[in-house]
Design an enzyme around this catalytic site. Structure first.
Site, PDB file in Angstrom:
ATOM      1  N   THR A 194     -33.256   3.052 -15.283  1.00 45.10           N
ATOM      2  CA  THR A 194     -32.194   3.382 -14.332  1.00 45.10           C
ATOM      3  C   THR A 194     -32.375   4.764 -13.727  1.00 45.10           C
ATOM      4  O   THR A 194     -32.997   5.644 -14.338  1.00 45.10           O
ATOM      5  CB  THR A 194     -30.837   3.317 -15.069  1.00 45.10           C
ATOM      6  OG1 THR A 194     -29.812   3.843 -14.222  1.00 45.10           O
ATOM      7  CG2 THR A 194     -30.846   4.147 -16.353  1.00 45.10           C
ATOM      8  N   ASP A 195     -31.758   4.977 -12.562  1.00 45.20           N
ATOM      9  CA  ASP A 195     -31.768   6.315 -11.957  1.00 45.20           C
ATOM     10  C   ASP A 195     -30.861   7.286 -12.714  1.00 45.20           C
ATOM     11  O   ASP A 195     -30.940   8.501 -12.510  1.00 45.20           O
ATOM     12  CB  ASP A 195     -31.360   6.247 -10.478  1.00 45.20           C
ATOM     13  CG  ASP A 195     -29.977   5.659 -10.222  1.00 45.20           C
ATOM     14  OD1 ASP A 195     -29.279   5.287 -11.193  1.00 45.20           O
ATOM     15  OD2 ASP A 195     -29.586   5.575  -9.040  1.00 45.20           O
ATOM     16  N   GLU A 196     -29.992   6.752 -13.593  1.00 44.70           N
ATOM     17  CA  GLU A 196     -29.037   7.635 -14.287  1.00 44.70           C
ATOM     18  C   GLU A 196     -29.731   8.612 -15.236  1.00 44.70           C
ATOM     19  O   GLU A 196     -29.133   9.602 -15.652  1.00 44.70           O
ATOM     20  CB  GLU A 196     -27.991   6.813 -15.045  1.00 44.70           C
ATOM     21  CG  GLU A 196     -27.204   5.919 -14.116  1.00 44.70           C
ATOM     22  CD  GLU A 196     -25.855   5.486 -14.656  1.00 44.70           C
ATOM     23  OE1 GLU A 196     -25.378   6.061 -15.643  1.00 44.70           O
ATOM     24  OE2 GLU A 196     -25.283   4.568 -14.068  1.00 44.70           O
ATOM     25  N   TYR A 223     -24.811   6.226 -22.217  1.00 44.35           N
ATOM     26  CA  TYR A 223     -25.693   5.179 -21.683  1.00 44.35           C
ATOM     27  C   TYR A 223     -26.959   5.795 -21.104  1.00 44.35           C
ATOM     28  O   TYR A 223     -28.084   5.396 -21.441  1.00 44.35           O
ATOM     29  CB  TYR A 223     -24.957   4.365 -20.604  1.00 44.35           C
ATOM     30  CG  TYR A 223     -25.886   3.570 -19.720  1.00 44.35           C
ATOM     31  CD1 TYR A 223     -26.591   2.471 -20.216  1.00 44.35           C
ATOM     32  CD2 TYR A 223     -26.099   3.935 -18.378  1.00 44.35           C
ATOM     33  CE1 TYR A 223     -27.468   1.749 -19.408  1.00 44.35           C
ATOM     34  CE2 TYR A 223     -26.972   3.224 -17.564  1.00 44.35           C
ATOM     35  CZ  TYR A 223     -27.651   2.133 -18.084  1.00 44.35           C
ATOM     36  OH  TYR A 223     -28.524   1.428 -17.290  1.00 44.35           O
ATOM     37  N   LYS A 245     -30.896   5.402 -22.311  1.00 43.38           N
ATOM     38  CA  LYS A 245     -31.975   4.877 -21.453  1.00 43.38           C
ATOM     39  C   LYS A 245     -33.088   5.911 -21.298  1.00 43.38           C
ATOM     40  O   LYS A 245     -34.275   5.574 -21.312  1.00 43.38           O
ATOM     41  CB  LYS A 245     -31.423   4.484 -20.073  1.00 43.38           C
ATOM     42  CG  LYS A 245     -30.538   3.260 -20.057  1.00 43.38           C
ATOM     43  CD  LYS A 245     -31.249   1.975 -20.478  1.00 43.38           C
ATOM     44  CE  LYS A 245     -32.237   1.495 -19.462  1.00 43.38           C
ATOM     45  NZ  LYS A 245     -32.778   0.140 -19.844  1.00 43.38           N
TER      46      LYS A 245
HETATM   47  P1  NAD Z   1     -26.462  -6.670 -18.417  1.00 45.80           P
HETATM   48  O1  NAD Z   1     -25.570  -5.905 -19.319  1.00 45.80           O
HETATM   49  O2  NAD Z   1     -25.883  -7.551 -17.369  1.00 45.80           O
HETATM   50  O3  NAD Z   1     -27.448  -7.581 -19.285  1.00 45.80           O
HETATM   51  C1  NAD Z   1     -28.080  -7.117 -20.451  1.00 45.80           C
HETATM   52  C2  NAD Z   1     -28.642  -8.331 -21.190  1.00 45.80           C
HETATM   53  O4  NAD Z   1     -29.331  -7.842 -22.357  1.00 45.80           O
HETATM   54  C3  NAD Z   1     -27.584  -9.298 -21.686  1.00 45.80           C
HETATM   55  O5  NAD Z   1     -27.981 -10.618 -21.427  1.00 45.80           O
HETATM   56  C4  NAD Z   1     -27.509  -9.038 -23.183  1.00 45.80           C
HETATM   57  O6  NAD Z   1     -27.122 -10.176 -23.937  1.00 45.80           O
HETATM   58  C5  NAD Z   1     -28.935  -8.615 -23.480  1.00 45.80           C
HETATM   59  N1  NAD Z   1     -29.043  -7.779 -24.681  1.00 45.80           N
HETATM   60  C6  NAD Z   1     -28.271  -6.714 -25.023  1.00 45.80           C
HETATM   61  N2  NAD Z   1     -28.671  -6.201 -26.201  1.00 45.80           N
HETATM   62  C7  NAD Z   1     -29.736  -6.950 -26.604  1.00 45.80           C
HETATM   63  C8  NAD Z   1     -30.602  -6.920 -27.725  1.00 45.80           C
HETATM   64  N3  NAD Z   1     -30.438  -5.995 -28.687  1.00 45.80           N
HETATM   65  N4  NAD Z   1     -31.596  -7.822 -27.814  1.00 45.80           N
HETATM   66  C9  NAD Z   1     -31.759  -8.767 -26.852  1.00 45.80           C
HETATM   67  N5  NAD Z   1     -30.963  -8.862 -25.781  1.00 45.80           N
HETATM   68  C10 NAD Z   1     -29.970  -7.960 -25.641  1.00 45.80           C
HETATM   69  O7  NAD Z   1     -27.445  -5.583 -17.778  1.00 45.80           O
HETATM   70  P2  NAD Z   1     -28.123  -5.569 -16.333  1.00 45.80           P
HETATM   71  O8  NAD Z   1     -27.194  -4.946 -15.375  1.00 45.80           O
HETATM   72  O9  NAD Z   1     -28.695  -6.909 -16.071  1.00 45.80           O
HETATM   73  O10 NAD Z   1     -29.286  -4.515 -16.609  1.00 45.80           O
HETATM   74  C11 NAD Z   1     -30.571  -4.961 -17.057  1.00 45.80           C
HETATM   75  C12 NAD Z   1     -31.467  -3.751 -17.221  1.00 45.80           C
HETATM   76  O11 NAD Z   1     -31.587  -3.066 -15.987  1.00 45.80           O
HETATM   77  C13 NAD Z   1     -30.921  -2.724 -18.222  1.00 45.80           C
HETATM   78  O12 NAD Z   1     -31.995  -2.192 -18.933  1.00 45.80           O
HETATM   79  C14 NAD Z   1     -30.294  -1.641 -17.332  1.00 45.80           C
HETATM   80  O13 NAD Z   1     -30.346  -0.392 -17.952  1.00 45.80           O
HETATM   81  C15 NAD Z   1     -31.213  -1.697 -16.125  1.00 45.80           C
HETATM   82  N6  NAD Z   1     -30.609  -1.299 -14.839  1.00 45.80           N
HETATM   83  C16 NAD Z   1     -29.431  -1.847 -14.428  1.00 45.80           C
HETATM   84  C17 NAD Z   1     -28.927  -1.506 -13.170  1.00 45.80           C
HETATM   85  C18 NAD Z   1     -27.640  -2.100 -12.639  1.00 45.80           C
HETATM   86  O14 NAD Z   1     -27.162  -1.669 -11.588  1.00 45.80           O
HETATM   87  N7  NAD Z   1     -27.054  -3.091 -13.293  1.00 45.80           N
HETATM   88  C19 NAD Z   1     -29.606  -0.584 -12.363  1.00 45.80           C
HETATM   89  C20 NAD Z   1     -30.806  -0.027 -12.844  1.00 45.80           C
HETATM   90  C21 NAD Z   1     -31.306  -0.416 -14.078  1.00 45.80           C
HETATM   91  O1  DAU Z   2     -27.352   3.674 -11.212  1.00 47.86           O
HETATM   92  C1  DAU Z   2     -27.747   2.562 -11.953  1.00 47.86           C
HETATM   93  C2  DAU Z   2     -26.648   2.164 -12.893  1.00 47.86           C
HETATM   94  O2  DAU Z   2     -25.642   1.542 -12.106  1.00 47.86           O
HETATM   95  C3  DAU Z   2     -27.120   1.228 -14.004  1.00 47.86           C
HETATM   96  O3  DAU Z   2     -28.055   1.894 -14.805  1.00 47.86           O
HETATM   97  C4  DAU Z   2     -25.934   0.763 -14.850  1.00 47.86           C
HETATM   98  O4  DAU Z   2     -26.368  -0.171 -15.808  1.00 47.86           O
HETATM   99  C5  DAU Z   2     -24.917   0.112 -13.926  1.00 47.86           C
HETATM  100  O5  DAU Z   2     -23.786  -0.271 -14.656  1.00 47.86           O
HETATM  101  C6  DAU Z   2     -24.513   1.072 -12.807  1.00 47.86           C
HETATM  102  O6  DAU Z   2     -23.780   2.199 -13.335  1.00 47.86           O
HETATM  103  P1  DAU Z   2     -22.486   2.799 -12.598  1.00 47.86           P
HETATM  104  O7  DAU Z   2     -21.684   3.508 -13.587  1.00 47.86           O
HETATM  105  O8  DAU Z   2     -22.887   3.522 -11.356  1.00 47.86           O
HETATM  106  O9  DAU Z   2     -21.803   1.399 -12.135  1.00 47.86           O
HETATM  107  P2  DAU Z   2     -20.266   0.902 -12.154  1.00 47.86           P
HETATM  108  O10 DAU Z   2     -20.231  -0.374 -11.387  1.00 47.86           O
HETATM  109  O11 DAU Z   2     -19.695   0.935 -13.508  1.00 47.86           O
HETATM  110  O12 DAU Z   2     -19.536   2.027 -11.295  1.00 47.86           O
HETATM  111  C7  DAU Z   2     -19.943   2.295  -9.946  1.00 47.86           C
HETATM  112  C8  DAU Z   2     -19.100   3.451  -9.458  1.00 47.86           C
HETATM  113  O13 DAU Z   2     -17.739   3.002  -9.322  1.00 47.86           O
HETATM  114  C9  DAU Z   2     -19.055   4.628 -10.414  1.00 47.86           C
HETATM  115  O14 DAU Z   2     -18.994   5.845  -9.678  1.00 47.86           O
HETATM  116  C10 DAU Z   2     -17.737   4.428 -11.182  1.00 47.86           C
HETATM  117  C11 DAU Z   2     -16.844   3.759 -10.144  1.00 47.86           C
HETATM  118  N1  DAU Z   2     -15.836   2.815 -10.681  1.00 47.86           N
HETATM  119  C12 DAU Z   2     -16.252   1.861 -11.563  1.00 47.86           C
HETATM  120  C13 DAU Z   2     -15.354   0.964 -12.098  1.00 47.86           C
HETATM  121  C14 DAU Z   2     -15.789  -0.086 -13.094  1.00 47.86           C
HETATM  122  C15 DAU Z   2     -14.528   2.884 -10.270  1.00 47.86           C
HETATM  123  O15 DAU Z   2     -14.159   3.754  -9.448  1.00 47.86           O
HETATM  124  N2  DAU Z   2     -13.636   2.005 -10.796  1.00 47.86           N
HETATM  125  C16 DAU Z   2     -13.986   1.049 -11.701  1.00 47.86           C
HETATM  126  O16 DAU Z   2     -13.096   0.288 -12.164  1.00 47.86           O
END
Ligand code: NAD
Ligand code: DAU
Length: 351
Positions: A132-134, A158, A162
């Protein structure tokens, strides 16, 4: 074949769909099925012979050793993680366990498997870590976007977990020679997105007549990328990325949260107007800010564009249109994910 971990989550399941629509190469899927894992995300592939699903933990050495021995994958893509920042604030333990210890155990299983491969297979093998970019921390308004060379400055449990996993992956390459690739992506959105995250939460709360919670002043900025574009980028890095390198992936779509929510409301006003004819934006409610809330993320995606020729296809407008329509078209999926454990989380987080 390839092994995909976290295949039942948001991005992992989208990746499996995208992969199988373009390749005949089978996929072994490993997922623990936590609250975020949902086999409904893969139900349209249930009878596809190219798909094998195994329920289990990436940190379970015996299970992963056996999976690798049985299926002999040429690549592993590690999507599995605890992924929600707010949950990491309430309870960081699971994040350390899966994202740090789990990744460590997975790397050790993979190292043992890879070390025993014949030379040609060893050379062709890849371990792709999805991150992630975080990990880069937060940006001020005038800062340039995150490049691969930015220092790691994670701010949430988180992000720290990561960042730790990224460091482990890097070290397993430099110390043991494991052929790794790491991707650091910005915020994804699209189908199968679990509605604890901003975009699906707002769509579903709007339709249910509930408040649309905006943390703080709603001026935090995220760089949004349609999930299918992310999946294509990962496939491209797997295909042609340079071993040991990291690639930033982003959409060139910086938006303030309030603007994102207003855009969703405007789309819903057109596609599914409220019964009383009033705008959905009336449901917007400002709530207490997230602890340690990062102000701005933005990705400089020039390296992947220059080296691998990848660019996102969707604009934010086209991606949001598809996303809102997908949630309107899939009420059974929504019903499945918004029962039970989900309600408990919403109660805990929003009161
Ligand atoms: P998600 O939470 O939707 O899915 C995570 C999946 O991993 C789930 O199916 C869960 O059951 C599985 N999991 C959790 N713990 C596990 C374990 N110990 N062993 C096996 N499986 C396990 O997450 P996502 O949003 O699909 O993110 C996927 C990946 O991409 C993550 O590594 C996250 O950090 C990264 N990522 C997410 C975003 C985003 O915006 N969602 C952006 C950048 C990177
Ligand atoms: O940047 C990549 C990341 O993006 C991934 O690594 C994470 O897995 C993914 O969950 C996401 O993280 P964020 O914290 O940016 O996503 P989220 O959707 O939780 O929140 C997006 C923005 O909106 C953030 O600034 C928090 C805000 N927010 C979120 C929720 C859930 C609100 O204002 N209200 C809300 O109820």
């Amino acid at each position: 074949m390839i092994l995909v971990t976290g295949c039942a989550g948001f991005i992992g399941s989208n990746f499996v769909h995208t992969w199988l629509s373009q390749h005949d190469e089978p996929v072994v899927n490993l997922d623990k099925l936590t609250y975020a894992g949902n086999l409904d995300n893969l139900s349209s592939l249930a009878n596809d012979p190219r798909l094998v699903f195994v329920q289990g933990d990436i940190g379970d050495r015996a299970l992963v050793d056996k999976l690798l021995a049985d299926h002999q994958p040429r690549a592993i893509l590690n999507f599995a993680a605890e992924s929600h920042v707010d949950r990491s604030i309430h309870g960081p333990g699971d994040f350390i366990q899966t994202n740090v210890v789990g990744t460590f155990n997975l790397l050790e299983s993979v190292r043992a498997y890879w070390s025993a491969l014949p030379a040609a297979e060893q050379a062709a093998f890849r371990f792709l870590h999805v991150s992630t970019d975080e990990v880069y921390g937060t940006l001020a308004p005038q800062d340039p976007p995150f490049a691969e060379t930015n220092p790691f400055e994670p701010n949430s449990p988180y992000a720290a977990s990561k960042a730790s996993s990224d460091h482990l992956v890097r070290a397993w390459h430099h110390t043991y020679g494991l052929p790794v690739l790491t991707t650091n992506c910005s915020n994804n959105y699209g189908p199968f997105h679990f509605p604890e995250k901003l975009i699906p939460l707002v769509i579903l709360n709007a339709l249910a007549g509930k408040p649309l919670p905006i943390y703080g002043d709603g001026q935090q900025v995220r760089d949004w990328l349609f999930v299918t574009d992310h999946c294509h980028a990962i496939a491209r890095v797997l295909e042609a990325g340079r071993i040991g390198e990291t690639y930033n992936i982003g959409g060139w779509n910086e938006k303030a949260n309030l603007d994102v929510v207003n855009t969703i409301c405007a789309r819903l006003d057109q596609l599914r107007p409220r019964a009383d004819g009033k705008p959905y934006a009336e449901q917007i409610t400002f709530v207490k800010d997230r602890l340690g809330h990062d102000r701005r993320y933005a990705i400089d995606a020039r390296k992947i564009e220059r080296e691998l020729g990848w660019r996102p296809k969707e604009t934010f407008e086209s991606g949001i249109e598809k996303t809102v329509q997908w949630y309107l078209d899939h009420p059974e999926w929504v019903q499945g994910v918004t029962s039970g454990e989900y309600r408990k989380w919403i109660g805990k987080q929003y009161g």
